[in-house]
Design a protein around this motif. Structure first.
Motif, mmCIF file in Angstrom:
data_model
loop_
_atom_site.group_PDB
_atom_site.id
_atom_site.type_symbol
_atom_site.label_atom_id
_atom_site.label_comp_id
_atom_site.label_asym_id
_atom_site.label_seq_id
_atom_site.Cartn_x
_atom_site.Cartn_y
_atom_site.Cartn_z
ATOM 1 N N LEU A 125 0.562 -0.937 -0.157
ATOM 2 C CA LEU A 125 -0.257 -0.017 0.155
ATOM 3 C C LEU A 125 0.883 1.437 0.102
ATOM 4 O O LEU A 125 1.831 1.594 0.803
ATOM 5 C CB LEU A 125 -1.621 0.069 1.601
ATOM 6 C CG LEU A 125 -1.645 0.975 1.819
ATOM 7 C CD1 LEU A 125 -2.772 1.870 0.604
ATOM 8 C CD2 LEU A 125 -2.710 1.542 3.220
ATOM 9 N N THR A 158 -6.048 -2.415 5.500
ATOM 10 C CA THR A 158 -6.442 -2.385 3.748
ATOM 11 C C THR A 158 -6.594 -3.803 3.188
ATOM 12 O O THR A 158 -7.209 -4.816 2.154
ATOM 13 C CB THR A 158 -5.505 -2.059 3.253
ATOM 14 O OG1 THR A 158 -5.541 -0.553 2.885
ATOM 15 C CG2 THR A 158 -5.364 -2.044 1.465
ATOM 16 N N TYR A 218 -11.818 3.649 2.352
ATOM 17 C CA TYR A 218 -12.072 2.860 2.189
ATOM 18 C C TYR A 218 -13.169 2.000 0.820
ATOM 19 O O TYR A 218 -13.548 0.971 0.409
ATOM 20 C CB TYR A 218 -12.451 1.996 3.424
ATOM 21 C CG TYR A 218 -11.590 1.784 4.036
ATOM 22 C CD1 TYR A 218 -10.013 0.726 4.169
ATOM 23 C CD2 TYR A 218 -10.687 2.841 5.416
ATOM 24 C CE1 TYR A 218 -9.658 1.057 4.890
ATOM 25 C CE2 TYR A 218 -9.588 2.284 6.254
ATOM 26 C CZ TYR A 218 -9.048 1.479 6.351
ATOM 27 O OH TYR A 218 -7.212 1.234 7.041
ATOM 28 N N LEU A 262 -11.090 2.018 -2.033
ATOM 29 C CA LEU A 262 -10.808 0.875 -2.354
ATOM 30 C C LEU A 262 -11.652 -0.389 -2.660
ATOM 31 O O LEU A 262 -11.560 -1.874 -3.134
ATOM 32 C CB LEU A 262 -9.831 -0.007 -0.809
ATOM 33 C CG LEU A 262 -9.474 -0.754 -0.521
ATOM 34 C CD1 LEU A 262 -8.181 -1.180 -1.328
ATOM 35 C CD2 LEU A 262 -8.978 -1.177 0.652
#
Ligand code: DP6
Length: 323
Positions: A55, A70, A108, A111
């Protein structure tokens, strides 16, 4: 590989407490406004040659904690897509520099959208919301644009709420700078409140009432009512935090000066209501017509280092590669 973009959101009725920390399930519902000015763009590449997930956040390798959070989302995606490949993730916050704003909601959400698409999955928005929630509760709301309600029950997903107020609401974000130590993160702080604040039970009893009133205000297009609920709800959340032991106090002198300025604006008939998250910054609910006046007034306060005006943001989405 896939790239997705998501906007941050600011809660008008706050999420502050969990019923299941392991699955990151909220103890109560919440209600937010997605903001166009605060965007995160995230690219996920599943790479057969990668030995471990990686990341990169705003150009630098992420901390072990951020990487683990993550990787936990990527594990959920891999299990669902029945793949084992590790991923390279790069995430950029398109927030004005030195904004001091948290980006876990937009991060998020972006993501969840990018990782599922990169893994060949095609999830409905509600499923993306549940997935984003595992990263951060507030991220479940950033899957959707405009006004969003988060449900506490069951899988705890968010969903959009239509309101005539989406046509005229704006938010002024007043960043309070200065030498204060970094604020205590919301995850740890809400657990501390649940464990030690004598006001936590009262807070949880209040939220459903504020949600019902906020939804009625949204349906009626009543900004005065919505603003009043948002300000009162934020102050109740902070009262809960301040009453925890040891106390969690996010405010700085400029935070209080901003609260006073917002009251003064209101007394002059300007549409302005304050809300505050897990930090010293003040976000002001206002209208397109009043936003510049509110921004000017907040800019004058000592300790305010940056002021932004944001309109209503859209849902999280894949950024299509140029052909
Ligand atoms: C004050 O979503 O950051 O902004 O689920 O532990 O990641 P976790 O918490 P997070 O908490 C947000 C708290 C808040 C209020 C809100 O956005 O509703």
């Amino acid at each position: 590989m896939a790239t997705a973009r998501a906007c941050a959101n600011i809660a008008l009725v706050k999420y502050w407490g969990k019923r299941d920390p392991a699955r990151n399930l909220p103890a109560a519902g919440s209600l937010s406004l997605t903001l166009a000015a605060l965007v995160t763009e995230t690219t996920v590449v599943f790479d057969a040659a990668a030995a471990a997930d990686q990341l990169v956040l705003d150009g630098a390798p992420a901390s072990a904690g951020d990487l683990a959070r993550t990787a936990a989302i990527l594990d959920l995606v891999r299990a669902r897509a029945k793949i084992a490949t590790r991923a390279r993730v790069t995430s950029e916050n398109r927030f004005p520099t030195a904004s001091g704003l948290a980006s876990s909601a937009s991060g998020y959400a972006a993501l969840a959208v990018a990782a599922t698409r990169a893994a060949g999955l095609d999830l409905a928005p509600r499923e993306l919301s549940v997935l984003a929630r595992r990263g951060s509760g507030s991220a479940a709301r950033s899957i959707f644009g405009s006004f969003v309600r988060m449900r506490a029950e069951g899988d705890a997903y968010a969903e959009p709420i239509a309101s005539p107020l989406a046509e005229r609401i704006q938010m002024v974000i007043a960043i309070v700078g200065g030498g204060a130590p970094k604020s205590r993160g919301s995850r740890d702080a809400m657990e501390h409140c649940a464990a030690t604040s004598p006001l936590y039970a009262a807070w949880l009893a209040l939220v459903p009432r504020d949600l019902a009133a906020a939804e009625a205000a949204l349906a009626a297009g009543d900004l005065d009512a919505l603003g009043a609920i948002a300000e009162a709800n934020a102050l109740a959340m902070h009262a809960t935090a301040m009453a925890s032991r040891p106390a969690i106090v996010y405010w700085q002198p400029a935070t209080l000066a901003l609260l006073a300025e917002v009251r003064a604006l209101r007394a002059r008939g300007v549409a302005a209501w304050a809300t505050i998250d897990a930090g010293p910054h003040v976000k002001v609910v206002t209208t397109i017509d009043a936003a510049v006046e509110v921004a000017r007034a907040t800019q004058k306060i000592d300790g305010v280092t940056n002021v932004m005006i944001s309109g209503v943001g859209g849902p999280a989405a894949i950024v299509e590669a140029p052909r």
